[in-house]
Design a protein around this motif. Structure first.
Motif, PDB file in Angstrom:
ATOM      1  N   GLN A   3      -5.027   1.805 -21.659  1.00  0.00           N
ATOM      2  CA  GLN A   3      -4.080   2.922 -21.729  1.00  0.00           C
ATOM      3  C   GLN A   3      -2.636   2.472 -21.558  1.00  0.00           C
ATOM      4  N   LEU A   4      -2.457   1.314 -20.942  1.00  0.00           N
ATOM      5  CA  LEU A   4      -1.111   0.858 -20.592  1.00  0.00           C
ATOM      6  C   LEU A   4      -0.724  -0.435 -21.288  1.00  0.00           C
ATOM      7  N   ASP A   5      -1.412  -0.768 -22.369  1.00  0.00           N
ATOM      8  CA  ASP A   5      -1.147  -2.005 -23.088  1.00  0.00           C
ATOM      9  C   ASP A   5       0.317  -2.123 -23.459  1.00  0.00           C
ATOM     10  N   SER A   6       0.876  -3.299 -23.225  1.00  0.00           N
ATOM     11  CA  SER A   6       2.244  -3.688 -23.588  1.00  0.00           C
ATOM     12  C   SER A   6       3.318  -3.022 -22.734  1.00  0.00           C
ATOM     13  N   LYS A   7       2.950  -2.184 -21.771  1.00  0.00           N
ATOM     14  CA  LYS A   7       3.959  -1.557 -20.916  1.00  0.00           C
ATOM     15  C   LYS A   7       4.380  -2.507 -19.792  1.00  0.00           C
ATOM     16  N   VAL A   8       5.659  -2.493 -19.483  1.00  0.00           N
ATOM     17  CA  VAL A   8       6.200  -3.248 -18.354  1.00  0.00           C
ATOM     18  C   VAL A   8       6.377  -2.268 -17.203  1.00  0.00           C
ATOM     19  N   ALA A   9       5.683  -2.526 -16.094  1.00  0.00           N
ATOM     20  CA  ALA A   9       5.636  -1.574 -14.986  1.00  0.00           C
ATOM     21  C   ALA A   9       6.110  -2.205 -13.689  1.00  0.00           C
ATOM     22  N   ILE A  10       7.099  -1.600 -13.048  1.00  0.00           N
ATOM     23  CA  ILE A  10       7.552  -2.020 -11.722  1.00  0.00           C
ATOM     24  C   ILE A  10       6.819  -1.192 -10.673  1.00  0.00           C
ATOM     25  N   VAL A  11       6.253  -1.859  -9.674  1.00  0.00           N
ATOM     26  CA  VAL A  11       5.615  -1.170  -8.547  1.00  0.00           C
ATOM     27  C   VAL A  11       6.273  -1.655  -7.268  1.00  0.00           C
ATOM     28  N   THR A  12       6.877  -0.743  -6.506  1.00  0.00           N
ATOM     29  CA  THR A  12       7.512  -1.145  -5.249  1.00  0.00           C
ATOM     30  C   THR A  12       6.506  -1.087  -4.104  1.00  0.00           C
ATOM     31  N   GLY A  13       6.724  -1.926  -3.124  1.00  0.00           N
ATOM     32  CA  GLY A  13       5.817  -1.961  -1.971  1.00  0.00           C
ATOM     33  C   GLY A  13       4.402  -2.299  -2.362  1.00  0.00           C
ATOM     34  N   ALA A  14       4.268  -3.246  -3.299  1.00  0.00           N
ATOM     35  CA  ALA A  14       2.946  -3.541  -3.860  1.00  0.00           C
ATOM     36  C   ALA A  14       2.219  -4.658  -3.127  1.00  0.00           C
ATOM     37  N   GLN A  16       0.479  -4.515  -0.315  1.00  0.00           N
ATOM     38  CA  GLN A  16      -0.754  -4.148   0.394  1.00  0.00           C
ATOM     39  C   GLN A  16      -1.094  -2.695   0.104  1.00  0.00           C
ATOM     40  N   GLY A  17      -2.250  -2.288   0.567  1.00  0.00           N
ATOM     41  CA  GLY A  17      -2.643  -0.881   0.557  1.00  0.00           C
ATOM     42  C   GLY A  17      -2.584  -0.220  -0.805  1.00  0.00           C
ATOM     43  N   ILE A  18      -2.007   0.981  -0.838  1.00  0.00           N
ATOM     44  CA  ILE A  18      -1.961   1.778  -2.063  1.00  0.00           C
ATOM     45  C   ILE A  18      -1.157   1.049  -3.146  1.00  0.00           C
ATOM     46  N   GLY A  19      -0.043   0.440  -2.767  1.00  0.00           N
ATOM     47  CA  GLY A  19       0.787  -0.251  -3.753  1.00  0.00           C
ATOM     48  C   GLY A  19       0.055  -1.383  -4.443  1.00  0.00           C
ATOM     49  N   LYS A  20      -0.681  -2.153  -3.679  1.00  0.00           N
ATOM     50  CA  LYS A  20      -1.455  -3.254  -4.267  1.00  0.00           C
ATOM     51  C   LYS A  20      -2.522  -2.703  -5.212  1.00  0.00           C
ATOM     52  N   ALA A  21      -3.202  -1.631  -4.801  1.00  0.00           N
ATOM     53  CA  ALA A  21      -4.227  -1.027  -5.654  1.00  0.00           C
ATOM     54  C   ALA A  21      -3.621  -0.495  -6.952  1.00  0.00           C
ATOM     55  N   ARG A  25      -4.572  -1.698 -10.688  1.00  0.00           N
ATOM     56  CA  ARG A  25      -5.057  -0.717 -11.673  1.00  0.00           C
ATOM     57  C   ARG A  25      -4.205  -0.730 -12.942  1.00  0.00           C
ATOM     58  N   LEU A  26      -2.894  -0.822 -12.786  1.00  0.00           N
ATOM     59  CA  LEU A  26      -2.030  -0.878 -13.964  1.00  0.00           C
ATOM     60  C   LEU A  26      -2.284  -2.148 -14.781  1.00  0.00           C
ATOM     61  N   ALA A  27      -2.480  -3.264 -14.078  1.00  0.00           N
ATOM     62  CA  ALA A  27      -2.774  -4.511 -14.777  1.00  0.00           C
ATOM     63  C   ALA A  27      -4.111  -4.423 -15.515  1.00  0.00           C
ATOM     64  N   ALA A  28      -5.102  -3.797 -14.868  1.00  0.00           N
ATOM     65  CA  ALA A  28      -6.406  -3.626 -15.514  1.00  0.00           C
ATOM     66  C   ALA A  28      -6.296  -2.751 -16.754  1.00  0.00           C
ATOM     67  N   ALA A 220      -4.489   5.063  -7.031  1.00  0.00           N
ATOM     68  CA  ALA A 220      -4.141   4.203  -8.157  1.00  0.00           C
ATOM     69  C   ALA A 220      -4.581   4.818  -9.487  1.00  0.00           C
ATOM     70  N   ASN A 221      -5.737   5.450  -9.506  1.00  0.00           N
ATOM     71  CA  ASN A 221      -6.221   6.064 -10.746  1.00  0.00           C
ATOM     72  C   ASN A 221      -5.320   7.214 -11.188  1.00  0.00           C
ATOM     73  N   ALA A 222      -4.859   8.020 -10.229  1.00  0.00           N
ATOM     74  CA  ALA A 222      -3.962   9.126 -10.566  1.00  0.00           C
ATOM     75  C   ALA A 222      -2.629   8.608 -11.081  1.00  0.00           C
ATOM     76  N   VAL A 223      -2.102   7.573 -10.434  1.00  0.00           N
ATOM     77  CA  VAL A 223      -0.832   6.984 -10.868  1.00  0.00           C
ATOM     78  C   VAL A 223      -0.960   6.402 -12.269  1.00  0.00           C
ATOM     79  N   ALA A 224      -2.061   5.691 -12.520  1.00  0.00           N
ATOM     80  CA  ALA A 224      -2.247   5.069 -13.838  1.00  0.00           C
ATOM     81  C   ALA A 224      -2.279   6.115 -14.942  1.00  0.00           C
TER      82      ALA A 224
END
Length: 248
Positions: A3-14, A16-21, A25-28, A220-224
């Motif tokens: 769903q997110l192919d080719s998108k460049v995504a910044i995640v802050t506070g990534a 641990q915890g929710i940010g890491k997940a 998920r975005l990478a997957a 992570a699923n909701a964010v993705a």
């Protein structure tokens, strides 16, 4: 195809915890993730594990200079930002009457000003590209209040209101902005504010209709979804991911 192919995504506070997940998920889903965290070593290690061109950058979201430098590096590396996930957060549990005003500043700087800082840097790029998705992590504390988290509730309430206002402002550029509000979620932050107390965990679990605490992957699923093109016509919305603890 993700769903997110080719998108460049910044995640802050990534780090641990929710940010890491969320980063995982975005990478997957096919995104190239920019893992930002106050801990540079952690950010780079997570990025290396994600693969797909991910990079890790030390970023202090409370610092305009640090955020601007991070975004400039992302633009140099990738030429654009398609997704911004504002996840970085911090809290210290205390009744308001017993709270330390020095902690108010830190709570506001990380949870609210951090979102303002990143949006100020990234939204002009998205406006120029006439596309983009922003997902802000609020909290059910900001929707309904939370005892022992009055200032955090205020900061997250600010994030929710800012999300709605900015969604109106940038819709003309085809940018969607939404807010995901976690309920009690089993993370290190939750443990640090009393979530490691078995009695509290049991009481919360009983109060949640699904009879379990949230997991980082639930958020992570909701964010993705909100970061994907499938949510392209959804903007200015606040989504609670709480197992039914709060409903609106």
């Amino acid at each position: 195809m993700g769903q997110l192919d080719s998108k460049v995504a910044i995640v802050t506070g990534a780090g641990q915890g929710i940010g890491k997940a969320i980063a995982e998920r975005l990478a997957a889903g096919g995104a190239t993730v920019v893992v930002t965290d106050i801990n540079e070593v952690t950010a780079k290690e997570i990025a290396e594990a994600l693969g797909n061109g991910a990079i890790g950058i030390r970023t202090d979201v409370t610092s305009r200079e640090s955020v601007d430098a991070m975004v400039e590096e992302v633009v140099r590396e990738f030429g654009r930002v398609d997704v911004l996930v504002n996840n970085a957060g911090w809290d210290k549990a205390s009744t308001f009457l017993e709270s330390d005003p020095a902690d108010w500043d830190r709570v506001m700087q990380i949870n609210l000003y951090g979102v303002l800082n990143t949006c100020k840097s990234v939204l002009p790029l998205m406006a120029q590209a006439k596309s983009g998705s922003v997902v802000n992590l609020g909290s059910d504390a900001g929707r309904v209040g939370s005892s022992g988290e009055a200032v955090y509730s205020a900061a997250k309430g600010g994030v929710i209101a800012f999300t709605k206002a900015i969604a109106r402002e940038v819709a003309r550029y085809q940018i969607n902005v939404n807010c995901v509000c976690p309920g009690p979620t089993d993370t290190a932050l939750f443990a640090s504010i009393g979530g490691d107390d078995p009695k509290l965990r049991e009481a919360l679990t009983r109060a949640i209709p699904f009879r379990r605490l949230g997991r980082p992957e639930d958020l992570a699923n909701a964010v993705a979804f909100l970061a994907s093109d499938e949510a392209g016509y959804i903007t200015g919305q606040t989504v609670s991911v709480s197992g039914g603890l709060t409903m609106s």
